[in-house]
Design a protein around this motif. Structure first.
Motif, mmCIF file in Angstrom:
data_model
loop_
_atom_site.group_PDB
_atom_site.id
_atom_site.type_symbol
_atom_site.label_atom_id
_atom_site.label_comp_id
_atom_site.label_asym_id
_atom_site.label_seq_id
_atom_site.Cartn_x
_atom_site.Cartn_y
_atom_site.Cartn_z
ATOM 1 N N UNK A 124 -8.625 -14.469 29.219
ATOM 2 C CA UNK A 124 -9.243 -13.627 28.204
ATOM 3 C C UNK A 124 -8.716 -12.197 28.274
ATOM 4 N N UNK A 125 -8.489 -11.691 29.484
ATOM 5 C CA UNK A 125 -7.934 -10.340 29.628
ATOM 6 C C UNK A 125 -6.513 -10.280 29.060
ATOM 7 N N UNK A 126 -5.702 -11.272 29.398
ATOM 8 C CA UNK A 126 -4.306 -11.280 28.934
ATOM 9 C C UNK A 126 -4.239 -11.371 27.408
ATOM 10 N N UNK A 127 -4.958 -12.329 26.841
ATOM 11 C CA UNK A 127 -4.939 -12.490 25.385
ATOM 12 C C UNK A 127 -5.602 -11.301 24.690
ATOM 13 N N UNK A 128 -6.634 -10.732 25.316
ATOM 14 C CA UNK A 128 -7.291 -9.574 24.721
ATOM 15 C C UNK A 128 -6.354 -8.388 24.599
ATOM 16 N N UNK A 129 -5.597 -8.111 25.661
ATOM 17 C CA UNK A 129 -4.636 -6.993 25.614
ATOM 18 C C UNK A 129 -3.527 -7.286 24.618
ATOM 19 N N UNK A 130 -3.065 -8.543 24.582
ATOM 20 C CA UNK A 130 -1.954 -8.903 23.691
ATOM 21 C C UNK A 130 -2.325 -8.793 22.224
ATOM 22 N N UNK A 131 -3.602 -8.968 21.888
ATOM 23 C CA UNK A 131 -4.003 -8.949 20.482
ATOM 24 C C UNK A 131 -4.532 -7.594 20.022
ATOM 25 N N UNK A 132 -4.536 -6.604 20.900
ATOM 26 C CA UNK A 132 -5.014 -5.286 20.498
ATOM 27 C C UNK A 132 -4.155 -4.680 19.389
ATOM 28 N N UNK A 133 -2.857 -4.670 19.592
ATOM 29 C CA UNK A 133 -1.974 -4.041 18.617
ATOM 30 C C UNK A 133 -1.958 -4.744 17.268
ATOM 31 N N UNK A 139 -6.896 0.483 23.714
ATOM 32 C CA UNK A 139 -7.851 0.500 24.820
ATOM 33 C C UNK A 139 -8.600 1.825 24.797
ATOM 34 N N UNK A 140 -9.906 1.767 24.686
ATOM 35 C CA UNK A 140 -10.740 2.958 24.575
ATOM 36 C C UNK A 140 -11.436 3.225 25.908
ATOM 37 N N UNK A 141 -11.253 4.402 26.481
ATOM 38 C CA UNK A 141 -11.933 4.711 27.751
ATOM 39 C C UNK A 141 -13.453 4.710 27.567
ATOM 40 N N UNK A 142 -14.145 4.265 28.595
ATOM 41 C CA UNK A 142 -15.597 4.250 28.537
ATOM 42 C C UNK A 142 -16.162 5.630 28.822
ATOM 43 N N UNK A 143 -17.223 5.965 28.132
ATOM 44 C CA UNK A 143 -17.911 7.239 28.340
ATOM 45 C C UNK A 143 -19.210 6.987 29.098
ATOM 46 N N UNK A 144 -19.890 8.078 29.431
ATOM 47 C CA UNK A 144 -21.171 7.933 30.133
ATOM 48 C C UNK A 144 -22.185 7.175 29.289
ATOM 49 N N UNK A 145 -22.048 7.275 27.971
ATOM 50 C CA UNK A 145 -22.981 6.578 27.103
ATOM 51 C C UNK A 145 -22.655 5.106 26.916
ATOM 52 N N UNK A 146 -21.366 4.760 26.932
ATOM 53 C CA UNK A 146 -20.968 3.368 26.688
ATOM 54 C C UNK A 146 -20.800 2.559 27.972
ATOM 55 N N UNK A 147 -20.625 3.246 29.121
ATOM 56 C CA UNK A 147 -20.408 2.531 30.378
ATOM 57 C C UNK A 147 -21.571 1.609 30.746
ATOM 58 N N UNK A 148 -22.830 2.068 30.693
ATOM 59 C CA UNK A 148 -23.932 1.149 31.040
ATOM 60 C C UNK A 148 -23.994 -0.070 30.126
#
Length: 239
Positions: A124-133, A139-148
């Motif tokens: 799932x990680x491999x296919x997820x990264x491959x289908x992003x573009x 890939x969006x960095x997590x913030x203090x609000x989205x991390x939990x």
């Protein structure tokens, strides 16, 4: 596994939570079809009945006007809803294939359920990264609000996948499928009522749920009956 999760998440974003969960009940029907095609398992009358009942349930949810006997269609049905139904069907088709592979790995190849879970997650990680573009995402960095929220989603997803994988390798697939697919829509209805009160539960959803679940129940009863006959014959030959 990746297709089941990705299409399933997309369906949740396009449909009410309860409807997407009910449509997810189609997984055992696809799993039975795959087992018939690829594993040579027999397709019984109860399986055919389940497929027909499931198809009727999907049609009722996709076009609620069918409840009134209106075959011309419902003007309230939008392209977004039809896309959500299509994603739910694709999710069920992919998940059905994953169920068959998990069952084979646990019963014939004898792979430990944690190993199956690990490689499924890696895929799932491999296919997820491959289908992003291709879908225009990064890939969006997590913030203090989205991390939990992300951690909570990951923990619940892991526990759900682990319990399902463990159960499929120990319980009869038909019984496990019905237990899971009956509890999932009920939980979704409860969560929708609590967290999304503005989205009312539709009568078409209840009717579709009843049709699909009744088909699954007939399949399980038929399978239990066949297994009882085979066990009786085996005991007779033994003595």
């Amino acid at each position: 596994g990746y297709g089941g999760i990705s299409f399933g998440f997309t369906a949740v974003s396009l449909l009410p939570l309860s409807e997407s969960a009910v449509l997810g009940q189609m997984v055992p029907i696809f799993a039975s079809a795959y087992a018939w095609v690829f594993l040579g398992e027999r397709w019984h009358c109860s399986d055919a009945f389940c497929a027909v009942a499931g198809l009727l349930g999907v049609m009722v949810i996709a076009n609620p006007a069918l409840i009134r006997g209106d075959l011309s269609g419902d003007s309230s049905v939008t392209g977004v809803k039809l896309a959500g139904v299509a994603c739910s069907m694709l999710s069920s088709a992919c998940a059905g294939g994953a169920f068959v592979f998990v069952r084979v790995l646990g019963t014939k190849v004898k792979v430990h359920w944690l190993i199956v879970l690990l490689y499924q997650a890696m895929g799932q990680v491999i296919f997820g990264i491959a289908t992003l573009k291709p879908v225009g995402q990064t890939i969006t960095p997590l913030t203090n609000g989205t991390l939990p929220w992300a951690l909570g989603c990951g923990i619940l997803g892991f526990c759900g996948q682990a319990a399902m994988t463990w159960g499929l390798q120990r319980e009869k697939s038909a019984t496990a499928s019905v237990v899971q697919k009956s509890l999932s829509p009920v939980s979704a209805m409860l969560f929708q009522t609590i967290f999304f009160p503005a989205e009312a539960l539709q009568m078409s959803m209840f009717l579709g749920f009843g049709l699909i679940f009744f088909g699954l129940l007939v399949t399980v009863i038929g399978k239990m009956h066949r297994e009882a006959i085979q066990e009786g014959r085996a005991n007779y030959q033994r003595f």
